[in-house]
Structure formats: C-alpha cells, structure tokens
Enzyme design. Structure first.
Site, mmCIF file in Angstrom:
data_model
loop_
_atom_site.group_PDB
_atom_site.id
_atom_site.type_symbol
_atom_site.label_atom_id
_atom_site.label_comp_id
_atom_site.label_asym_id
_atom_site.label_seq_id
_atom_site.Cartn_x
_atom_site.Cartn_y
_atom_site.Cartn_z
ATOM 1 N N TYR A 203 -4.718 3.210 7.995
ATOM 2 C CA TYR A 203 -6.048 2.604 8.130
ATOM 3 C C TYR A 203 -6.688 3.002 9.439
ATOM 4 O O TYR A 203 -6.596 4.162 9.838
ATOM 5 C CB TYR A 203 -5.954 1.072 7.982
ATOM 6 C CG TYR A 203 -5.233 0.679 6.725
ATOM 7 C CD1 TYR A 203 -5.751 1.054 5.485
ATOM 8 C CD2 TYR A 203 -4.045 -0.022 6.756
ATOM 9 C CE1 TYR A 203 -5.099 0.721 4.318
ATOM 10 C CE2 TYR A 203 -3.383 -0.359 5.581
ATOM 11 C CZ TYR A 203 -3.923 0.021 4.374
ATOM 12 O OH TYR A 203 -3.272 -0.297 3.230
ATOM 13 N N SER B 272 0.798 -1.237 0.000
ATOM 14 C CA SER B 272 0.000 0.000 0.000
ATOM 15 C C SER B 272 0.826 1.281 0.000
ATOM 16 O O SER B 272 0.257 2.359 -0.184
ATOM 17 C CB SER B 272 -0.942 0.022 1.200
ATOM 18 O OG SER B 272 -2.005 -0.837 0.953
ATOM 19 N N LYS C 233 0.353 3.366 -2.955
ATOM 20 C CA LYS C 233 -0.821 4.231 -3.080
ATOM 21 C C LYS C 233 -0.466 5.716 -2.947
ATOM 22 O O LYS C 233 -1.185 6.579 -3.450
ATOM 23 C CB LYS C 233 -1.872 3.837 -2.029
ATOM 24 C CG LYS C 233 -2.373 2.405 -2.236
ATOM 25 C CD LYS C 233 -3.257 1.932 -1.087
ATOM 26 C CE LYS C 233 -3.677 0.485 -1.282
ATOM 27 N NZ LYS C 233 -4.468 -0.037 -0.154
ATOM 28 N N TYR D 96 -3.746 -2.648 -10.215
ATOM 29 C CA TYR D 96 -3.573 -2.309 -8.791
ATOM 30 C C TYR D 96 -2.658 -3.339 -8.099
ATOM 31 O O TYR D 96 -1.723 -2.969 -7.376
ATOM 32 C CB TYR D 96 -4.961 -2.261 -8.135
ATOM 33 C CG TYR D 96 -4.965 -2.301 -6.631
ATOM 34 C CD1 TYR D 96 -4.800 -1.140 -5.881
ATOM 35 C CD2 TYR D 96 -5.144 -3.511 -5.954
ATOM 36 C CE1 TYR D 96 -4.808 -1.186 -4.498
ATOM 37 C CE2 TYR D 96 -5.150 -3.565 -4.575
ATOM 38 C CZ TYR D 96 -4.973 -2.399 -3.841
ATOM 39 O OH TYR D 96 -4.966 -2.454 -2.469
ATOM 40 N N VAL E 158 1.144 -3.765 3.799
ATOM 41 C CA VAL E 158 1.122 -5.058 4.473
ATOM 42 C C VAL E 158 2.385 -5.888 4.232
ATOM 43 O O VAL E 158 2.547 -6.952 4.835
ATOM 44 C CB VAL E 158 -0.123 -5.917 4.131
ATOM 45 C CG1 VAL E 158 -1.385 -5.312 4.702
ATOM 46 C CG2 VAL E 158 -0.238 -6.166 2.644
HETATM 47 N N1 GLU Z 1 -2.326 -5.191 -2.122
HETATM 48 C C1 GLU Z 1 -2.846 -5.196 -0.779
HETATM 49 C C2 GLU Z 1 -4.332 -5.443 -0.825
HETATM 50 O O1 GLU Z 1 -5.008 -4.941 -1.674
HETATM 51 C C3 GLU Z 1 -2.504 -3.883 -0.138
HETATM 52 C C4 GLU Z 1 -2.915 -3.828 1.305
HETATM 53 C C5 GLU Z 1 -1.943 -3.066 2.176
HETATM 54 O O2 GLU Z 1 -0.745 -2.973 1.921
HETATM 55 O O3 GLU Z 1 -2.381 -2.523 3.170
HETATM 56 O O4 GLU Z 1 -4.874 -6.144 -0.008
#
Ligand code: GLU
Length: 307
Positions: A243, A63, A66, A191, A261
């Site tokens: 989050y 993430s 992002k 993505y 993650v």
């Molecule tokens: N590619 C992971 C997902 O979509 C990213 C989640 C993350 O890094 O928090 O679940």
C-alpha cells in the site's frame, strides 16, 4: 548459509517488537487473534525449508490472496486485464475511495482493495458464479502449494461482509463508471472469502516458490505461469505490495513482497527462495510491524536483497 541460525537470531531479536503494532480490528473476527505471535519460514528450490516460531499456526492471509488472484486473472485475460486495472503504486490507503473517483473507476493496481475486487470480478465472469470462482482459486492455491488441505474461514468472511461497506462502496463506484460486470454483493462476497483463506508461514512460503523461479515450481517442475508474467507480478509486488508504505518496504527490505491485514507478508528472492513471515500486530499502514522488521533483518544479515 546457515538459514536456521539466521531465523533463530531474528526471532530472538524481534521479541521486544511483538507487543508493538496493533491487531486489525475493522474486521471484528480478526481482532480476536492474540497479538504476541511470530513465525517465519523460507523455502528453497530443492524443497528444503526452514522455519522459526509459530510456523504451523494458520492465520487469515487477507490481501496476500491478491497475489494469487492476480496471477490467475493474468493467465486467463493476459494484457486485457490491464484495461480494467492499472499497475501504478497508489500512494493511498488500501481501501481509499477518493482516487477511484477522480480516476474514473479504474483502480491503480491489483493489490489495493478496488483493484483486487476488480480482479475478482473478472474471475467471477470467467468461472460463472461465486462458488465456482472460490473453487477455482482454491484449486490454484492447492496446486501451487502442493497441498490439498486449504480452506477459507467462513466466520472471517462473514465478519468482513458485515463490516464491508467500504468494499461494497468501491465496487458500486466502479460499476457507476462501467468497470464492473457482476453482481456487486456476489463479487465482494467472493473477494471476502478468498481474503479469509487460512494458511501458515510454511504453506505460504511454499506457495510463493513459483514466483521466485520465473513462474515454474522448481520442486515439481510444473509451469504455473510464464516467465514474463512472473516478472510482472514480482514488479507489482515490489511497487504496490505494501500500500502506501510500498516505497518504504522496497527501501528497507529490498524484496518484492505482499502483506495482508492478518499480519502475514510473503516475499520472493528471485532464483533463490520464497519467504513468509507472520505477526498480527500491524503498523500504521496496515502491514505487520514485527514482520516487516524481521524481513529487513533477513536481507541485512544475508545480503540477499534484490538491489
Ligand atoms: N479483506 C481485507 C479488506 O478488504 C484485505 C485488506 C488487507 O489485507 O490489506 O479490507
């Protein structure tokens, strides 16, 4: 300030924490990463950098990507992007479907999965195809990190797609509300690929430098984004970067940051430096357990939080 000494101290203090937390296993390819690893790097405006631990070890940025896709989309669409995605903290887990349903398919922010998939959708519309979008994202990442040698891991991307029902469901739900432009599978694949980019903490701290310096890379002098956008991206990192633990991260660490993650976290200290930390064991919110503590120790020792 003797940054190397501070990083060495943090590494020594953090060692007992490396067995705590739990490596992400909902993407099977990530579950294979040995847990007891740690690295931390920081980059200053003059290009000097300091590191400790496994700072050359590449990991899945997940993430953290992002932040880069949000920056790209904001530069392309400007304020129109906010018609598709909000900027409020969600207070929900990263892959929650519930909020999206009662908020009519408009994701709360660009860092929860639904929001990031929407941002990817806008990029696929702009670039025209999955391949061109990934190329655009990689080119941008190479530009900001002054590094031509960056790749995504096709095994991690495929593993995420195989177990990507939730992300596909989020995309389909948004499509049902009219907030989706491209093929769901193609967009979620794009993505998953940008989440599967692999970098180490040295590369990540370098890539984040422009966001610590108002959008301009202080080493090359290149304007990557405007000061106003850099301000907004940092604000969204502060309020939404972890989050449903974003408040806790702001409270304990006091820096704009974004976790993934894969166990990575990036953070900025405005007009001073950018940082990256990595340790694959995650806490219950899906953020690096030891990484979060290391950043808290860093701002405590240096008194360099933004507050
Ligand atoms: N590619 C992971 C997902 O979509 C990213 C989640 C993350 O890094 O928090 O679940």
């Amino acid at each position: 300030m003797d940054y190397q000494k501070i990083l060495d101290e943090i590494y020594a203090e953090i060692k007992p924490e490396l067995t705590r937390g739990k490596v992400a296993d909902y993407i099977p390819a990530l579950a294979e990463v040995p847990q007891e690893q740690f690295a931390m790097s920081l980059t200053l405006a003059d290009g000097s950098f300091y590191s400790v631990g496994d700072s050359k070890q590449k990991f899945s940025i997940q993430s953290i990507s992002k932040v880069f896709t949000f920056t790209l989309a904001l530069d392309i669409y400007s304020k129109d992007l906010y018609k598709r995605v909000g900027v409020e903290p969600s207070g929900n887990p990263f892959n929650s479907l519930v909020q999206l349903e009662y908020e009519h398919g408009k994701p709360r922010n660009p860092f929860i999965n639904a929001g990031a998939i929407t941002v990817t959708d806008t990029l696929v519309s702009h670039y025209g195809s999955e391949e061109k979008t990934i190329q655009g994202i990689m080119d941008f990442l190479c530009l900001i990190s002054a590094n031509e040698e960056l790749y995504f891991d096709p095994i991690v991307a495929a593993s995420e797609m195989e177990h990507g029902d939730r992300n596909l469901a989020l995309a389909r739900l948004m499509r049902s509300f009219g907030n989706f432009e491209n093929d769901v599978h193609e967009t979620v694949l794009t993505y998953s690929k940008h989440c599967a980019i692999t970098m180490n903490t040295e590369e990540l701290s370098r890539a984040m430098l422009f966001l610590a310096f108002g959008g301009t890379d202080p080493i090359t002098g290149k304007i990557i984004t405007s000061p106003s956008r850099a301000k907004r991206i940092n604000a969204v990192m502060l309020t939404c970067g972890h989050y449903d633990a974003s408040g806790e991260f702001a409270f304990n660490v006091g820096l704009p940051g974004k976790s993934g993650v894969g166990g990575g976290i990036v953070a900025t200290i405005p007009n001073k430096m950018s940082l990256s930390v990595w340790s694959p064991g995650l806490n219950k919110y899906g953020n690096s357990h030891a990484g979060t503590i290391a950043l808290e120790k860093f701002t405590t020792k240096t008194e360099l939080s933004i507050f």
